[in-house]
Scaffold this motif. Structure first.
Motif, PDB file in Angstrom:
ATOM      1  N   LEU A  11      17.727  66.402  32.192  1.00 38.46           N
ATOM      2  CA  LEU A  11      18.047  67.815  31.970  1.00 38.46           C
ATOM      3  C   LEU A  11      19.210  68.285  32.823  1.00 38.46           C
ATOM      4  O   LEU A  11      19.998  69.135  32.410  1.00 38.46           O
ATOM      5  CB  LEU A  11      16.822  68.684  32.292  1.00 38.46           C
ATOM      6  CG  LEU A  11      15.534  68.344  31.524  1.00 38.46           C
ATOM      7  CD1 LEU A  11      14.381  69.183  32.051  1.00 38.46           C
ATOM      8  CD2 LEU A  11      15.742  68.572  30.036  1.00 38.46           C
TER       9      LEU A  11
ATOM     10  N   LYS B 217      12.307  70.393  24.418  1.00 44.79           N
ATOM     11  CA  LYS B 217      13.707  70.651  24.792  1.00 44.79           C
ATOM     12  C   LYS B 217      14.635  70.407  23.614  1.00 44.79           C
ATOM     13  O   LYS B 217      15.624  71.132  23.417  1.00 44.79           O
ATOM     14  CB  LYS B 217      14.117  69.760  25.974  1.00 44.79           C
ATOM     15  CG  LYS B 217      13.364  70.032  27.271  1.00 44.79           C
ATOM     16  CD  LYS B 217      13.611  71.434  27.779  1.00 44.79           C
ATOM     17  CE  LYS B 217      12.846  71.695  29.072  1.00 44.79           C
ATOM     18  NZ  LYS B 217      12.991  73.097  29.528  1.00 44.79           N
TER      19      LYS B 217
ATOM     20  N   GLU C 137      14.443  73.347  21.348  1.00 46.94           N
ATOM     21  CA  GLU C 137      15.172  74.485  21.910  1.00 46.94           C
ATOM     22  C   GLU C 137      16.670  74.355  21.640  1.00 46.94           C
ATOM     23  O   GLU C 137      17.344  75.334  21.289  1.00 46.94           O
ATOM     24  CB  GLU C 137      14.921  74.578  23.421  1.00 46.94           C
ATOM     25  CG  GLU C 137      13.522  75.045  23.787  1.00 46.94           C
ATOM     26  CD  GLU C 137      13.256  74.993  25.289  1.00 46.94           C
ATOM     27  OE1 GLU C 137      14.164  74.567  26.046  1.00 46.94           O
ATOM     28  OE2 GLU C 137      12.140  75.375  25.705  1.00 46.94           O
TER      29      GLU C 137
END
Length: 876
Positions: A687, A710, A713
């Motif tokens: 990340l 993630k 998103e």
């Protein structure tokens, strides 16, 4: 004879009658002052008032403040017990004026209280003033009947007071008491000439006019104020006509108790030195513990440990070879409990902490003293006068001897210590160890907390099971107080004989879950902890009352634990990938794993490139897809090292260690919980990658379902951008580049328009120029102006008006921009834009600086912009 308690109350009542608000003592721990380790003066709790950062309902205050002077500029530790008047802990009587009265009233009040309330003989009082403070000298002569020849001028060292290296300060005048000719040190005895105890300072009146910043620059305070301080112990010695503070009624009961414990008579000479040290240190240590400090190896806890261990060592010199400090607590409460109720309220806890710390230190003290004597004997053989830093560090690191304790022993044997060498040796050691962070409810020293509550051994079954029937051993409040029954909805410490819950350690967060009584849900485990000696306890909250003697069932949150296991196992694979991609130097320097993400700190000398991050990420995912079993075995530590297992940075290991193996990829010491097969990690996504210090990098990543979250998103963000920008995803980049170009062009056009408007406004603003104290000043407040725009407007004003001090402020969303400029002719008149900006910036919650002709600052309190700008008028 006045008792100490009567003096304290007489002082506070006197100033109450002079319209002062009586304020209770604050904690020894400064609430909002990061520049101080401990409160060291009465004015500390009023610092923001003196700085003009806080308004209170009163302009006058009086207090008796708990103080500690054992760190920083004001450090009396070495003098404690050796002089009649120095202490680590003391009480400071004070009266304060916040922009109300100043020198005149302060001097009048002090003289009246001493000569009329306490009835001290005027002929035995002396006064010192700062050599450049003529006003104070004149006031003493005109307002009091002190003889002029008893007013002495001294320099900055003696009569210019400051709270610390930075903060409020100003000239002061001190009142001294002459104890008589028999205490004289000779012909040259006198104020400013000697340091003997004949003339004793009893009261310091500080006239707060300045604030000293980090650079040592004195800035005028918004309003001149008064801060006075009179040591209660000193004035008690004067009023009780005794030679030493230790002979007063506040110390003598403690000293008599020590006499009883030791069966040795106390004398007010060098032989009585250990008595005085112990009597002082039981006060400071008890008040520190009452205020929430526990012994530890860093920060405030280390200071407390130093105090306690010094007292224990001097107790040993009086043949006290068993814990004894805790026995003195009740005597201390008898003496001071009426003024400070926290001593009685926390009596049991103070006693527990003292006793445990004494027991721990006594276990190593004998060995430490023996080893110290060996070093001293070796120094005598070598005719060496200085103990090396390495030798002192050995005593500190191996035997728990604070360096100050070693220094005491060295001095007593007429040697010295290489303190610089000690610091250098310690610095090298710190480079090899990781700073640990704690997020627990017991905010200080978990190991000590566990010893206090006498935990029994808890068997951890969580490697093999997430559910366990168990027996409650103990329940405690978060303050360490034992509870005999269930209390609803309060966080408690729960200790059981068996538990499947992993206690936070080794960088892995603690488990959470539920508590059952058969099938009935009776509570929740909010967190699980592990002490440094491996004992597990739970932070729990109960929702039902039941008999604590009945067995309960502990059930770990399986979904959360499995997510933690995935992240923990992934750190091992990441470590291997970093070694392969970056090199063997990329070793672990710290880690943290919970159910949401993992954090991995490692040594590396530069930013990772986008390509390197992709390779590392791919490599970890490749390891995951290899579908290798994760194996665990307990081995003797030497055998584990022989097979090539890697120790995790900063961890301490016993004789036997747990080794985690992931195929041919990873082999590490680890006591954490892991997946049983690498494929159970699912997937791995980096990340963020960043620097956390020189030569240190940090990777944050996620695994399993979090990687899917993630990804979704990111997909959602791309979809929304495409929808709003009305282009397909593949054209987003070129669209954003074009928009940025357009925005830059429009911003430039806007600035041109604003400047044209500003030029027109300059002519109108000439009418707003004021002259204050001979200085032409223009103050303007705007909305939405950037710092660049304020700078351009300032230049136009100066060009147009010639001689001018320009003060500009602008609110921009939740920010404030301040800019001050002065023309050269005003700078020659000692007008400094930099000084003014430093004085007003704190009002808007910011800071800044600059040159005498130009300075700027930022802030975060737009609502106080007008107040900050108007403060410039007061400064001028």
């Amino acid at each position: 004879m006045y008792t100490t308690e009567q003096i304290r109350e007489s002082f506070l009542k006197y100033f109450e009658n002079k319209q002062h608000q009586r304020i209770s003592s604050s904690s020894l721990i400064p609430g909002e002052d990061p520049t101080l380790m401990f409160v060291n003066a009465g004015m500390v709790q009023f610092k923001n008032v003196f700085l003009g950062l806080e308004e209170r309902a009163y302009k006058r205050a009086t207090s008796s403040q708990k103080c500690l002077r054992i760190s920083g500029k004001h450090n009396d530790f070495e003098a404690v017990g050796r002089t009649p008047r120095h202490h680590t802990f003391f009480e400071m009587l004070g009266n304060f004026s916040f922009g109300d009265y100043f020198k005149k009233e302060a001097i009048e009040y002090a003289w009246e209280f001493l000569t009329k309330e306490l009835k001290l003989p005027k002929e035995q009082l002396w006064v010192t003033i700062y050599e450049k403070d003529e006003e104070s000298g004149s006031l003493w002569k005109s307002l009091t009947d002190i003889e002029p020849d008893r007013i002495v001028k001294l320099g900055e060292k003696d009569n210019f007071w400051s709270m610390g290296d930075i903060g409020p300060c100003g000239p002061c005048t001190e009142i001294h008491f002459d104890r008589g000719e028999k205490y004289s040190c000779g012909e040259k005895c006198g104020l400013g000439k000697c340091e003997c105890d004949r003339i004793t300072e009893i009261w310091n009146l500080v006239f707060m006019e300045f604030n000293r910043d980090e650079k040592g620059v004195l800035q005028p305070l918004p309003k001149p104020s008064v801060d006075t301080g009179m040591g209660l112990e000193r004035i008690a010695a004067v009023m009780q006509s005794v030679d030493s503070n230790y002979d007063t009624d506040i110390f003598q009961p403690i000293i008599k108790k020590i006499e009883k414990l030791t069966e040795i008579e106390y004398y007010n000479n060098e032989e009585g030195f250990p008595f005085r040290v112990i009597a002082d240190h039981i006060r400071s240590s008890s008040f520190l513990i009452a205020d929430g400090v526990l012994p530890s190896n860093e920060g405030r806890g280390y200071i407390l440990r130093r105090i306690l261990r010094r007292a224990v060592r001097y107790g040993k010199s009086l043949n006290l070879n068993r814990p004894f400090l805790y026995i003195l607590v009740d005597t201390l409460i008898d003496v001071m409990g009426s003024a400070y109720s926290e001593l009685a309220e926390k009596r049991d806890f103070i006693i527990k902490v003292l006793k445990v710390e004494e027991e721990r230190f006594l276990e190593t003290l004998n060995d430490g003293i023996i080893h110290t004597e060996k070093i001293l004997n070796q120094m005598r053989k070598e005719k060496r006068l200085v103990m090396t830093g390495k030798e002192a560090f050995l005593l500190y690191d191996t035997y728990g001897f604070p360096v100050e304790l070693t220094e005491d022993v060295v001095k007593e044997n007429n040697f010295s210590l290489d303190r610089v060498g000690f610091i250098q040796t310690m610095a090298k050691q710190k480079e090899l160890t990781r700073k640990s962070s704690s997020r627990n409810d017991f905010k200080q020293n978990i190991a000590l907390a566990n010893e206090l509550i006498k935990l029994q051994e808890t068997v951890f079954t969580g490697y093999d099971s997430m559910k366990e029937e168990t027996q409650i051993l103990s329940i405690f409040s978060l303050k360490g107080e034992k509870m005999e029954k269930i209390v609803l909805d309060d966080k408690v410490i729960l200790i059981t004989n068996r538990t499947p819950f992993y206690g936070e350690s080794g960088g892995q967060t603690g488990d959470t879950g539920k508590i059952y009584l058969k099938d009935l849900h009776v509570g929740d485990v909010i967190d699980s902890k592990k002490s440094t000696d491996g004992r597990i306890y739970h932070i729990a909250k109960f929702n039902s009352v039941f008999d604590i003697n009945k067995k309960i069932i502990l059930k770990v949150n399986k979904f959360r634990r499995e997510a933690i296991m995935r992240n923990h196992s992934a750190t091992h694979l990441l470590h291997k990938a970093l070694n392969q991609v970056l090199g063997k130097h990329a070793v672990q320097k710290g880690s943290f794993v919970d159910d949401k993400y993992l954090r991995f700190d490692f040594s590396h000398f530069e930013n990772l490139t986008k390509k390197e991050i992709e390779i590392i990420e791919d490599l970890v995912n490749q390891f995951i897809l290899e579908h290798v079993d994760v194996k665990f075995q307990n081995l003797p530590i030497l055998e584990a090292k022989k097979i090539g297992a890697t120790a995790i940075f900063g961890e301490k290991y016993g004789d036997e260690v747990r080794v985690v193996t992931m195929g041919d990829t990873s082999l590490e010491f680890c006591g954490g919980t892991h997946v049983s097969n690498s494929s159970h990690i699912g997937s791995f996504k980096i990340l963020n990658e960043s620097s956390i210090g020189a030569g240190l990098r940090r990777i944050e990543a996620c695994t399993g379902l979090e990687t899917i979250k993630k990804s979704r998103e990111a997909d959602y963000l791309i979809h929304e951008l495409s929808k709003h920008l009305k282009v397909p995803p593949k054209e987003l980049n070129s669209k954003i580049v074009n928009l940025q170009k357009e925005l830059k062009e429009l911003t430039f056009e806007k600035q041109k328009l604003n400047m044209n408007l500003a030029k027109k406004a300059v002519t109108k603003s000439i009418e707003k120029v004021e002259e204050i104290n001979g200085i032409p000043v223009l103050i303007e407040e705007f909305s939405g102006k950037s710092m660049d725009e304020l700078r351009q407007i300032s230049d136009m004003y100066r060009d147009k008006l010639g001689s001018i001090l320009v003060v500009l402020g602008s609110k921009e969303k939740d920010r404030v921009n301040l800019l001050i400029s002065a023309t050269k002719d005003l700078v020659k008149k000692n007008i400094s834009a930099g000084s003014i900006i430093k004085a007003i910036a704190p009002i808007v919650g910011g800071g800044g600086g600059g040159r005498p002709d130009m300075a700027q600052a930022g802030g975060k309190i737009p609502g106080k912009l007008t107040q900050a700008l108007m403060e410039v008028k007061n400064i001028l």
